[in-house]
Design a protein around this motif. Structure first.
Motif, short mmCIF file in Angstrom:
data_model
loop_
_atom_site.label_atom_id
_atom_site.label_comp_id
_atom_site.label_asym_id
_atom_site.label_seq_id
_atom_site.Cartn_x
_atom_site.Cartn_y
_atom_site.Cartn_z
N LYS A 150 40.67 55.41 38.73
CA LYS A 150 40.09 54.39 38.73
C LYS A 150 40.85 53.63 37.55
CE LYS A 150 35.67 57.21 37.40
NZ LYS A 150 35.11 57.77 35.92
N TRP A 151 40.97 52.12 38.28
CA TRP A 151 42.11 50.98 37.41
C TRP A 151 41.17 50.03 37.58
CZ3 TRP A 151 44.07 47.02 40.10
CH2 TRP A 151 45.66 46.70 40.10
N ARG A 152 41.36 49.54 36.08
CA ARG A 152 40.67 48.05 35.89
C ARG A 152 40.92 47.14 35.77
NH1 ARG A 152 37.36 52.54 33.86
NH2 ARG A 152 35.50 53.31 35.07
N ASN A 153 42.34 47.36 34.79
CA ASN A 153 43.57 46.31 34.30
C ASN A 153 43.91 45.21 35.60
OD1 ASN A 153 45.34 48.10 35.12
ND2 ASN A 153 46.77 47.73 33.72
N ASN A 154 42.46 44.52 36.01
CA ASN A 154 43.62 43.55 37.13
C ASN A 154 44.14 41.94 36.17
OD1 ASN A 154 43.26 43.78 39.07
ND2 ASN A 154 41.26 43.25 39.66
N ASP A 155 43.69 42.01 34.55
CA ASP A 155 44.10 41.03 33.66
C ASP A 155 45.98 41.29 33.48
OD1 ASP A 155 44.60 43.50 33.02
OD2 ASP A 155 43.73 43.30 30.81
N ILE A 156 46.63 41.53 34.80
CA ILE A 156 48.31 42.04 33.98
C ILE A 156 48.63 40.75 35.26
CG2 ILE A 156 48.60 43.92 33.00
CD1 ILE A 156 48.98 44.80 36.80
N PHE A 157 47.24 40.33 36.46
CA PHE A 157 47.82 39.29 37.20
C PHE A 157 46.80 38.25 37.16
CE2 PHE A 157 47.78 43.69 39.39
CZ PHE A 157 48.72 43.58 40.02
N GLU A 158 47.69 36.91 37.37
CA GLU A 158 47.03 35.61 37.02
C GLU A 158 45.74 34.89 38.07
OE1 GLU A 158 47.31 33.44 34.41
OE2 GLU A 158 48.67 34.79 33.94
N LYS A 159 44.61 34.33 37.81
CA LYS A 159 43.31 34.71 39.28
C LYS A 159 44.24 34.63 40.60
CE LYS A 159 39.56 31.67 39.38
NZ LYS A 159 38.81 30.71 38.63
N GLY A 160 45.51 33.06 40.30
CA GLY A 160 45.96 32.72 41.86
C GLY A 160 46.61 33.34 42.62
N GLU A 161 46.94 34.59 41.62
CA GLU A 161 48.42 36.15 42.37
C GLU A 161 47.41 36.86 43.54
OE1 GLU A 161 51.82 36.70 39.71
OE2 GLU A 161 50.06 37.58 38.63
N TYR A 162 47.79 36.91 44.37
CA TYR A 162 47.62 37.88 45.48
C TYR A 162 48.93 39.05 46.10
CZ TYR A 162 43.71 35.21 45.44
OH TYR A 162 42.12 34.03 45.36
N ILE A 163 48.54 40.41 46.27
CA ILE A 163 49.91 40.90 46.15
C ILE A 163 49.68 41.04 47.30
CG2 ILE A 163 49.97 43.32 45.79
CD1 ILE A 163 48.54 44.43 43.96
N GLN A 164 51.66 40.74 47.76
CA GLN A 164 51.50 41.28 49.27
C GLN A 164 52.37 42.26 49.79
OE1 GLN A 164 50.28 38.23 50.47
NE2 GLN A 164 51.69 37.66 51.55
N CYS A 165 53.57 42.86 48.99
CA CYS A 165 53.71 44.28 48.73
C CYS A 165 54.18 44.54 47.38
CB CYS A 165 54.96 43.67 49.52
SG CYS A 165 55.82 42.36 48.19
N VAL A 166 54.63 46.14 47.62
CA VAL A 166 53.81 47.23 46.68
C VAL A 166 56.12 48.07 47.10
CG1 VAL A 166 53.13 49.42 45.74
CG2 VAL A 166 52.04 46.98 46.45
N GLY A 185 54.81 42.59 45.00
CA GLY A 185 55.27 40.85 45.39
C GLY A 185 54.27 40.35 45.37
N CYS A 186 54.13 38.81 44.18
CA CYS A 186 53.12 38.37 44.96
C CYS A 186 53.38 36.83 45.65
CB CYS A 186 52.48 38.18 42.99
SG CYS A 186 52.22 39.82 42.46
N ARG A 187 51.89 36.29 46.10
CA ARG A 187 51.20 34.79 46.47
C ARG A 187 50.59 34.40 45.42
NH1 ARG A 187 51.16 32.02 51.24
NH2 ARG A 187 49.43 30.57 51.25
N VAL A 188 51.49 33.53 44.82
CA VAL A 188 51.04 32.61 43.87
C VAL A 188 50.21 31.35 44.31
CG1 VAL A 188 50.50 31.63 41.37
CG2 VAL A 188 52.11 33.63 42.32
N GLU A 189 49.15 31.34 44.31
CA GLU A 189 48.05 29.89 45.23
C GLU A 189 47.82 28.81 43.57
OE1 GLU A 189 45.32 31.11 47.81
OE2 GLU A 189 46.21 31.92 48.63
N GLY A 190 48.46 27.62 43.33
CA GLY A 190 48.10 26.90 43.01
C GLY A 190 47.79 25.79 42.65
#
Length: 284
Positions: A150-166, A185-190
């Motif tokens: 169980k993992w719920r802390n999406n709050d470490i990411f901004e609204k426009g951040e999408y994970i690309q690689c780990v 590593g993320c893609r950030v859509e502004g």
């Protein structure tokens, strides 16, 4: 033992923190070791041992064992584990065990962190639903217990951040110990442009729950297409056509200045590091 000079060659290999350790020699090339689990050494291939994986849904510790039968096809052991006595049949050949498991969303990428025996899955985000940014950005799966954490802390990411690689990052502490962090590593859509970001996170697993603590993060000019680590404390990643390297100081929680390592004429889509060699997959 070298008969030419009458000397013994000594090699020390640590396989377990649990005592005692028992040894059973089957023949000239096959040795079994017993600690909290069963290990096998095939001296025709390597001096290093491999764990014997038992096909069951729950991990059980091994207390003691006894070889009761050995044939050309298998070795059979009577074992005393935390659920009582049972028999284990170990084939004389290596075999592949295949299992399938259901997760909560379709998966686009995955990475295995051997240090903590954990699969990190990147799910496909469905942008057609309301509040799509609240969907889980990562799924964590424990292979040994075969269950999703169980993992719920999406709050470490901004609204426009999408994970690309780990990837994972092994850090050497002052006392010589090694600890593990996760690289994201993320893609950030502004509103006007698309950039990238990288996060270094600590992993905490407790009673089926997992927490990520963001220790350090920074922005890049474009999406992070791939990320990995070279040796300890060194991070390597790609942005567009360029590969960069940075060294992370775990004590100070700081990074050295970015170093450009390689520039290609086309987009770097993925890379792999093996035996200090770099394999790059790029777009045409």
């Amino acid at each position: 033992f070298d008969q030419s000079n009458s000397q013994w060659d000594q090699i020390e290999i640590k396989i377990s923190d649990v005592e005692p350790l028992e040894i059973a020699g089957i023949d000239k090339s096959t040795i079994f070791l017993f600690s909290d689990q069963l290990w096998r050494i095939d001296l025709t291939k390597s001096i290093y041992c491999k764990p014997v994986v038992v096909d069951e849904s729950k991990y059980r510790s091994l207390y003691s064992t006894c070889l009761i039968m050995s044939t050309r096809g298998y070795h059979m052991f009577l074992v005393n584990r935390n659920d009582g006595f049972s028999t284990i049949k170990v084939p004389t050949y290596e075999d592949t065990m295949v299992k399938s498991f259901k997760v909560q969303a379709p998966i686009i990428k995955m990475f295995y962190i051997n240090f903590v025996k954990l699969f990190v899955l990147i799910p496909i985000i469905n942008r057609q639903v309301k509040d799509y940014w609240a969907q889980p950005k990562l799924i964590f799966f424990v292979s040994k217990q075969r269950k999703e954490l169980k993992w719920r802390n999406n709050d470490i990411f901004e609204k426009g951040e999408y994970i690309q690689c780990v990837s994972d990052l092994l850090l050497e502490t002052e006392n010589g110990n090694v600890t593990c962090r996760i690289l994201i590593g993320c893609r950030v859509e502004g509103n006007e442009n698309v950039t990238g970001s990288i996060k270094i996170c600590n992993i905490k697993i407790n009673n089926g729950d997992i927490q990520l603590e963001s220790l350090y993060s920074w922005n890049e000019s474009g999406p992070i297409t791939c990320i990995s680590s070279i040796e300890k404390n060194n991070i390597i990643y790609s942005v567009g056509t360029t590969m960069y390297q940075r060294n992370y100081n775990a004590k100070m929680k700081k990074l050295d200045l970015q170093e450009r390592k390689l520039v290609l004429p086309s987009l770097i889509k993925k890379f792999e590091i093996s035996d200090k060699k770099l394999l790059i997959i790029k777009a045409n």
